[in-house]
Design a protein around this motif. Structure first.
Motif, PDB file in Angstrom:
ATOM      1  N   CYS A 173      -3.453   2.478  16.713  1.00 59.11           N
ATOM      2  CA  CYS A 173      -4.442   3.412  17.248  1.00 59.11           C
ATOM      3  C   CYS A 173      -4.131   4.785  16.656  1.00 59.11           C
ATOM      4  O   CYS A 173      -3.077   4.978  16.046  1.00 59.11           O
ATOM      5  CB  CYS A 173      -4.397   3.462  18.770  1.00 59.11           C
ATOM      6  SG  CYS A 173      -2.773   3.806  19.410  1.00 59.11           S
ATOM      7  N   ILE A 174      -5.053   5.696  16.804  1.00 58.37           N
ATOM      8  CA  ILE A 174      -4.837   7.020  16.212  1.00 58.37           C
ATOM      9  C   ILE A 174      -3.831   7.806  17.065  1.00 58.37           C
ATOM     10  O   ILE A 174      -2.803   8.251  16.583  1.00 58.37           O
ATOM     11  CB  ILE A 174      -6.181   7.796  16.119  1.00 58.37           C
ATOM     12  CG1 ILE A 174      -7.241   6.973  15.380  1.00 58.37           C
ATOM     13  CG2 ILE A 174      -5.965   9.173  15.492  1.00 58.37           C
ATOM     14  CD1 ILE A 174      -7.197   6.983  13.896  1.00 58.37           C
ATOM     15  N   GLY A 175      -4.153   7.927  18.351  1.00 61.49           N
ATOM     16  CA  GLY A 175      -3.244   8.671  19.239  1.00 61.49           C
ATOM     17  C   GLY A 175      -2.652   7.726  20.261  1.00 61.49           C
ATOM     18  O   GLY A 175      -3.336   6.822  20.746  1.00 61.49           O
TER      19      GLY A 175
ATOM     20  N   LYS B 114      -1.066   2.645   9.185  1.00 67.50           N
ATOM     21  CA  LYS B 114      -0.992   1.774  10.376  1.00 67.50           C
ATOM     22  C   LYS B 114      -1.503   0.358  10.079  1.00 67.50           C
ATOM     23  O   LYS B 114      -0.831  -0.623  10.363  1.00 67.50           O
ATOM     24  CB  LYS B 114      -1.832   2.380  11.523  1.00 67.50           C
ATOM     25  CG  LYS B 114      -1.454   3.804  11.868  1.00 67.50           C
ATOM     26  CD  LYS B 114      -2.351   4.360  12.944  1.00 67.50           C
ATOM     27  CE  LYS B 114      -3.823   4.433  12.555  1.00 67.50           C
ATOM     28  NZ  LYS B 114      -4.134   5.416  11.499  1.00 67.50           N
ATOM     29  N   THR B 115      -2.701   0.296   9.495  1.00 64.82           N
ATOM     30  CA  THR B 115      -3.244  -1.034   9.192  1.00 64.82           C
ATOM     31  C   THR B 115      -2.343  -1.745   8.181  1.00 64.82           C
ATOM     32  O   THR B 115      -2.187  -2.968   8.229  1.00 64.82           O
ATOM     33  CB  THR B 115      -4.691  -0.914   8.659  1.00 64.82           C
ATOM     34  OG1 THR B 115      -5.471  -0.219   9.630  1.00 64.82           O
ATOM     35  CG2 THR B 115      -5.315  -2.271   8.410  1.00 64.82           C
ATOM     36  N   SER B 116      -1.728  -0.970   7.303  1.00 63.79           N
ATOM     37  CA  SER B 116      -0.838  -1.575   6.297  1.00 63.79           C
ATOM     38  C   SER B 116       0.370  -2.245   6.955  1.00 63.79           C
ATOM     39  O   SER B 116       0.899  -3.220   6.418  1.00 63.79           O
ATOM     40  CB  SER B 116      -0.371  -0.524   5.290  1.00 63.79           C
ATOM     41  OG  SER B 116      -1.485   0.140   4.749  1.00 63.79           O
ATOM     42  N   VAL B 117       0.808  -1.712   8.096  1.00 61.77           N
ATOM     43  CA  VAL B 117       1.919  -2.368   8.813  1.00 61.77           C
ATOM     44  C   VAL B 117       1.447  -3.748   9.287  1.00 61.77           C
ATOM     45  O   VAL B 117       2.130  -4.756   9.096  1.00 61.77           O
ATOM     46  CB  VAL B 117       2.402  -1.518  10.030  1.00 61.77           C
ATOM     47  CG1 VAL B 117       3.419  -2.293  10.846  1.00 61.77           C
ATOM     48  CG2 VAL B 117       2.979  -0.192   9.556  1.00 61.77           C
TER      49      VAL B 117
ATOM     50  N   ARG C 271       0.841  -1.213   0.000  1.00 56.07           N
ATOM     51  CA  ARG C 271       0.000   0.000   0.000  1.00 56.07           C
ATOM     52  C   ARG C 271       0.871   1.257   0.000  1.00 56.07           C
ATOM     53  O   ARG C 271       1.719   1.391  -0.868  1.00 56.07           O
ATOM     54  CB  ARG C 271      -1.003  -0.039   1.164  1.00 56.07           C
ATOM     55  CG  ARG C 271      -1.919  -1.265   1.066  1.00 56.07           C
ATOM     56  CD  ARG C 271      -3.137  -1.113   1.922  1.00 56.07           C
ATOM     57  NE  ARG C 271      -3.873  -2.379   1.974  1.00 56.07           N
ATOM     58  CZ  ARG C 271      -4.856  -2.740   1.126  1.00 56.07           C
ATOM     59  NH1 ARG C 271      -5.227  -1.935   0.167  1.00 56.07           N
ATOM     60  NH2 ARG C 271      -5.461  -3.896   1.250  1.00 56.07           N
ATOM     61  N   ASN C 272       0.703   2.145   0.987  1.00 58.36           N
ATOM     62  CA  ASN C 272       1.508   3.386   0.928  1.00 58.36           C
ATOM     63  C   ASN C 272       2.862   3.239   1.620  1.00 58.36           C
ATOM     64  O   ASN C 272       3.586   4.215   1.770  1.00 58.36           O
ATOM     65  CB  ASN C 272       0.712   4.568   1.531  1.00 58.36           C
ATOM     66  CG  ASN C 272       0.559   4.442   3.035  1.00 58.36           C
ATOM     67  OD1 ASN C 272       0.637   3.342   3.564  1.00 58.36           O
ATOM     68  ND2 ASN C 272       0.336   5.553   3.715  1.00 58.36           N
ATOM     69  N   LEU C 273       3.200   2.009   2.038  1.00 50.29           N
ATOM     70  CA  LEU C 273       4.510   1.801   2.680  1.00 50.29           C
ATOM     71  C   LEU C 273       5.515   1.379   1.605  1.00 50.29           C
ATOM     72  O   LEU C 273       5.620   0.201   1.270  1.00 50.29           O
ATOM     73  CB  LEU C 273       4.402   0.708   3.761  1.00 50.29           C
ATOM     74  CG  LEU C 273       3.292   0.881   4.808  1.00 50.29           C
ATOM     75  CD1 LEU C 273       3.213  -0.340   5.736  1.00 50.29           C
ATOM     76  CD2 LEU C 273       3.529   2.151   5.636  1.00 50.29           C
TER      77      LEU C 273
ATOM     78  N   LEU D 142      -3.162  -4.708  -2.535  1.00 49.76           N
ATOM     79  CA  LEU D 142      -2.176  -4.609  -1.457  1.00 49.76           C
ATOM     80  C   LEU D 142      -0.848  -4.023  -1.961  1.00 49.76           C
ATOM     81  O   LEU D 142      -0.089  -3.424  -1.211  1.00 49.76           O
ATOM     82  CB  LEU D 142      -1.937  -6.033  -0.912  1.00 49.76           C
ATOM     83  CG  LEU D 142      -1.156  -6.207   0.357  1.00 49.76           C
ATOM     84  CD1 LEU D 142      -1.954  -5.692   1.533  1.00 49.76           C
ATOM     85  CD2 LEU D 142      -0.845  -7.690   0.570  1.00 49.76           C
ATOM     86  N   ILE D 143      -0.587  -4.231  -3.245  1.00 54.13           N
ATOM     87  CA  ILE D 143       0.694  -3.783  -3.806  1.00 54.13           C
ATOM     88  C   ILE D 143       0.593  -2.295  -4.157  1.00 54.13           C
ATOM     89  O   ILE D 143      -0.399  -1.858  -4.737  1.00 54.13           O
ATOM     90  CB  ILE D 143       1.029  -4.619  -5.072  1.00 54.13           C
ATOM     91  CG1 ILE D 143       1.113  -6.109  -4.691  1.00 54.13           C
ATOM     92  CG2 ILE D 143       2.326  -4.142  -5.724  1.00 54.13           C
ATOM     93  CD1 ILE D 143       1.233  -7.051  -5.869  1.00 54.13           C
ATOM     94  N   THR D 144       1.614  -1.536  -3.783  1.00 53.85           N
ATOM     95  CA  THR D 144       1.622  -0.094  -4.055  1.00 53.85           C
ATOM     96  C   THR D 144       1.310   0.159  -5.533  1.00 53.85           C
ATOM     97  O   THR D 144       1.893  -0.501  -6.407  1.00 53.85           O
ATOM     98  CB  THR D 144       3.016   0.497  -3.724  1.00 53.85           C
ATOM     99  OG1 THR D 144       3.357   0.105  -2.399  1.00 53.85           O
ATOM    100  CG2 THR D 144       3.028   2.005  -3.844  1.00 53.85           C
TER     101      THR D 144
END
Ligand SMILES: Nc1ncnc2c1ncn2[C@@H]1O[C@H](COP(=O)(O)OP(=O)(O)OP(=O)(O)O)[C@@H](O)[C@H]1O
Ligand SMILES: [Mg+2]
Length: 373
Positions: free
Chosen positions: A341-343, A36-39, A12-14, A60-62
């Protein structure tokens, strides 16, 4: 064993992420869409060669890249007994055309099952409600995950069963059925089906009390929770007899109606289906209970060590008190955990004070270790 290093390329964006010094509890925080979810998906790719989101591998692939790669090292964490050698390197590459290349210890391997034995994963996401509300296939997979990790013979039997049922269904679909050939496949199917049922039943008998115990601490007010295992055919009959009883229906409709492929695990609350009576938050607690029970059982039986938890957005749907109870249990299990999580405060405020959190800030596809001020 735990994941101590991770390299992600083009998930994804990683585009390129390198993480070293992963610890027991790793928290990834950041704004919406940061990655985060991509990690977590990347770790899932490393353990299962696919995402947990149920989307195609292409998504899933960038964008604009031909393939994605995840590389990791499974090793003992510092303080976890005698340090191993340098750890076990694992790598998975997936191409847009669906091809998968898997390496463990530098050597190519052919099956995802091998990956899964080295990196057993449990996932809890916003979609995990599906375990209760979705079709039985998800609950069978849930059950089989546990059986697979505690019973070495199960996978071979499962593969045999898949072959037999495919052959039997192929025969049933033919216009003119050769009864002798059908009898051979029916006999083999019955044998392997009984074996699968017996592995599942044994595992279920260990899992069920464990689940009840966990739920008693997670949600004491839900005191009438119960798991029921359904084998997939009339329990008064042997599987062979059930197949023989179903002969007309099977031949008329061209497929095998009964068997372990129809098994289910029903989750009941006060005698009613949990999916139909419990609130969203209660359902999430039950899903957490189911997954924690499997992790505890696996650690207790010691066949493959502990599993790694991937938890996306843990606090969603849970109130403060219940989030604390889930985190307390996770912490006490001493398993490796990756949480998003967000924060960071969202997790800090619910994780036991004595537990140590390793924080990573995720921002527009980059991930950096975050050191508390
Ligand atoms: N194939 C792809 N190529 C490039 N970028 C993608 C691809 N698929 C998704 N993205 C983007 O990757 C980013 C990360 O998504 P991800 O779901 O990991 O975010 P997140 O940090 O979990 O967000 P949230 O807090 O909303 O759950 C999003 O901006 C998304 O649009
Ligand atoms: Mg997300």
């Amino acid at each position: 064993m735990a994941l101590t290093q991770l390299q992600i390329n083009h998930v994804r964006n990683l585009r390129q992420v390198r993480l070293q010094g992963l610890q027991r509890v790793n928290v990834f925080f950041g704004s919406n869409g940061s990655g985060k979810t991509s990690v977590l998906e990347s770790i899932h790719l490393l353990g299962m060669a696919r995402s947990f989101r149920g989307t195609s591998i292409k998504s899933l692939i960038t964008h604009d890249t031909p393939m994605c790669t995840v590389f990791g090292v499974a090793a003992r964490l510092p303080g976890e007994g005698v340090p191993g050698p340098s750890g076990l390197p694992m790598g998975v590459q997936r191409s847009r055309n669906g091809e998968a290349q898997i390496k463990i210890g530098g050597k190519p391997v052919r099956t995802v099952a091998e990956l899964a034995t080295h990196l057993p994963l449990q996932v809890i996401t916003a979609e995990s409600f599906g375990l209760l509300t979705g079709p039985p296939v998800g609950r069978r997979q849930y059950l089989d995950w546990g059986v697979f990790h505690v019973e070495q013979q199960f996978f071979g039997q499962w593969q045999r069963f898949q072959r037999c049922i495919k052959q039997r269904n192929n025969l049933l679909r033919r216009g003119k059925i050769d009864d002798r050939e059908l009898a051979v496949w029916t006999r083999d199917l019955a044998q392997t089906g009984e074996a699968i049922h017996s592995y599942r039943k044994n595992y279920f008998q260990m899992l069920s009390p464990r689940f009840k115990e966990i739920m008693a601490s997670l949600a004491p007010s839900l005191n009438q929770l119960e798991l029921r295992y359904k084998r997939g055919w009339d329990r008064q009959l042997s599987y062979l007899d059930a197949l023989q009883h179903g002969y007309s229906a099977d031949t008329e409709q061209g497929y095998t109606h009964s068997g372990p492929q129809r098994a289910d695990v029903r989750v009941l609350s006060g005698g009613h289906l949990a999916a139909e009576t419990l609130s969203r938050g209660q359902q999430k607690l039950v899903v957490c209970g189911l997954k924690l029970a499997q992790g505890q059982l696996m650690a207790q039986l010691g066949t493959r060590g502990k599993c790694t938890y991937l938890i996306d957005d843990l606090p969603s749907e849970l109130d403060h008190e219940h989030s604390m109870l889930v985190c307390g249990l996770l912490d006490s299990m001493d398993a490796q955990v990756f949480i998003t999580c967000i924060g960071q405060e969202e997790i800090r405020s619910v994780w036991p004070q004595t537990g140590e959190l390793t924080l990573f800030h995720v921002e527009q596809g980059t991930v950096r270790r975050h050191c508390a001020a």
